[in-house]
Write a protein that holds these residues in place. Sequence first.
Motif, PDB file in Angstrom:
ATOM      1  N   ASP A  59      38.773  84.084  86.057  1.00 12.43           N
ATOM      2  CA  ASP A  59      38.220  85.329  85.606  1.00 12.43           C
ATOM      3  C   ASP A  59      36.654  85.392  86.343  1.00 12.43           C
ATOM      4  OD1 ASP A  59      37.464  83.752  83.378  1.00 12.43           O
ATOM      5  OD2 ASP A  59      36.926  85.490  82.339  1.00 12.43           O
ATOM      6  N   ARG A  60      35.841  84.180  86.420  1.00 16.03           N
ATOM      7  CA  ARG A  60      34.433  84.308  87.043  1.00 16.03           C
ATOM      8  C   ARG A  60      34.880  83.856  88.586  1.00 16.03           C
ATOM      9  NH1 ARG A  60      31.899  86.288  83.951  1.00 16.03           N
ATOM     10  NH2 ARG A  60      30.140  85.457  84.870  1.00 16.03           N
ATOM     11  N   VAL A  61      35.887  84.164  89.194  1.00 18.98           N
ATOM     12  CA  VAL A  61      36.015  84.030  90.655  1.00 18.98           C
ATOM     13  C   VAL A  61      36.044  85.479  91.346  1.00 18.98           C
ATOM     14  CG1 VAL A  61      37.366  83.118  92.614  1.00 18.98           C
ATOM     15  CG2 VAL A  61      37.284  81.814  90.409  1.00 18.98           C
ATOM     16  N   ALA A  62      35.281  85.684  92.243  1.00 20.56           N
ATOM     17  CA  ALA A  62      35.107  86.869  92.934  1.00 20.56           C
ATOM     18  C   ALA A  62      35.577  86.616  94.351  1.00 20.56           C
ATOM     19  CB  ALA A  62      33.838  87.567  92.718  1.00 20.56           C
ATOM     20  N   GLU A  63      35.751  87.677  95.190  1.00 21.12           N
ATOM     21  CA  GLU A  63      36.294  87.324  96.547  1.00 21.12           C
ATOM     22  C   GLU A  63      35.415  88.484  97.427  1.00 21.12           C
ATOM     23  OE1 GLU A  63      39.969  85.624  98.299  1.00 21.12           O
ATOM     24  OE2 GLU A  63      40.128  87.784  98.650  1.00 21.12           O
ATOM     25  N   TYR A  64      34.715  88.152  98.589  1.00 19.98           N
ATOM     26  CA  TYR A  64      34.332  89.029  99.472  1.00 19.98           C
ATOM     27  C   TYR A  64      35.391  89.018 100.752  1.00 19.98           C
ATOM     28  CZ  TYR A  64      31.579  91.320 103.127  1.00 19.98           C
ATOM     29  OH  TYR A  64      30.958  92.030 104.024  1.00 19.98           O
ATOM     30  N   ARG A  65      35.743  89.922 101.468  1.00 22.67           N
ATOM     31  CA  ARG A  65      36.503  89.813 102.623  1.00 22.67           C
ATOM     32  C   ARG A  65      35.687  90.670 103.373  1.00 22.67           C
ATOM     33  NH1 ARG A  65      41.293  87.904 103.223  1.00 22.67           N
ATOM     34  NH2 ARG A  65      42.450  87.468 101.324  1.00 22.67           N
ATOM     35  N   LEU A  66      35.358  90.105 104.571  1.00 19.61           N
ATOM     36  CA  LEU A  66      34.735  90.766 105.707  1.00 19.61           C
ATOM     37  C   LEU A  66      35.674  91.738 106.349  1.00 19.61           C
ATOM     38  CD1 LEU A  66      31.869  90.374 107.092  1.00 19.61           C
ATOM     39  CD2 LEU A  66      32.924  88.882 108.672  1.00 19.61           C
ATOM     40  N   PRO A  67      35.154  93.002 106.469  1.00 16.82           N
ATOM     41  CA  PRO A  67      36.207  94.240 106.827  1.00 16.82           C
ATOM     42  C   PRO A  67      36.827  93.910 108.040  1.00 16.82           C
ATOM     43  CG  PRO A  67      34.187  95.060 105.555  1.00 16.82           C
ATOM     44  CD  PRO A  67      34.097  93.734 105.887  1.00 16.82           C
ATOM     45  N   ASP A  68      36.030  93.672 109.207  1.00 23.43           N
ATOM     46  CA  ASP A  68      36.566  93.471 110.491  1.00 23.43           C
ATOM     47  C   ASP A  68      37.265  91.845 110.912  1.00 23.43           C
ATOM     48  OD1 ASP A  68      34.125  92.020 110.455  1.00 23.43           O
ATOM     49  OD2 ASP A  68      33.608  92.837 112.313  1.00 23.43           O
ATOM     50  N   ALA A  69      37.321  91.111 109.920  1.00 23.83           N
ATOM     51  CA  ALA A  69      37.805  89.844 110.119  1.00 23.83           C
ATOM     52  C   ALA A  69      39.212  89.882 109.642  1.00 23.83           C
ATOM     53  CB  ALA A  69      36.988  88.668 109.276  1.00 23.83           C
ATOM     54  N   LYS A  70      39.868  89.168 110.554  1.00 27.58           N
ATOM     55  CA  LYS A  70      41.393  88.877 110.205  1.00 27.58           C
ATOM     56  C   LYS A  70      41.624  87.813 109.227  1.00 27.58           C
ATOM     57  CE  LYS A  70      45.826  87.862 112.659  1.00 27.58           C
ATOM     58  NZ  LYS A  70      46.139  87.386 114.096  1.00 27.58           N
ATOM     59  N   ARG A  71      40.778  86.607 109.215  1.00 28.55           N
ATOM     60  CA  ARG A  71      40.916  85.587 108.462  1.00 28.55           C
ATOM     61  C   ARG A  71      39.974  85.352 107.507  1.00 28.55           C
ATOM     62  NH1 ARG A  71      43.910  81.636 113.016  1.00 28.55           N
ATOM     63  NH2 ARG A  71      45.826  82.704 112.879  1.00 28.55           N
ATOM     64  N   PHE A  72      38.664  85.608 107.493  1.00 26.95           N
ATOM     65  CA  PHE A  72      37.480  85.288 106.695  1.00 26.95           C
ATOM     66  C   PHE A  72      37.404  86.048 105.621  1.00 26.95           C
ATOM     67  CE2 PHE A  72      33.267  84.985 105.574  1.00 26.95           C
ATOM     68  CZ  PHE A  72      32.969  83.662 105.982  1.00 26.95           C
TER      69      PHE A  72
END
Length: 136
Positions: A59-72
């Motif tokens: 529950d302490r793990v967050a994720e940021y997805r780069l909007p224009d990246a396919k795999r990052f």
Amino acid sequence: MAEQALSGSCLCGAVRYTATGVPKRFYHCHCSRCRKVTGTGHASNLFVEGTLDWQCGKDRVAEYRLPDAKRFANSFCVTCGSRLPRYVPEFNLVFIPAGSLDDEPELRPQARIFADSRSAWSCTAAELPEYPAYPE
């Protein structure tokens, strides 16, 4: 390579995990995204074909997805900011920032990737092959 159970944690200890499976790839990545997310000259990333189990702190793990990246994407502890692994279902791979490991993987770094993006001040290692992008 044989199956291996690799445990790791974040800096503050709030998050602990175990990745179990076969280590497939271990790269030092010099792309600009990896440099920015680590604040260093490269990211050391281990890819394990297998499973990811959170021992504590999921529950302490967050994720940021780069909007224009396919795999990052960047998974991290919301308390201390340490990078953490993430499971990539389409490849059945656990992406592990190697610095988060508490155990030593049997696989050693195999190459430097995105070497054409390397900063002039970043380290080099002649013993590893270099690729301008992903190796074949």
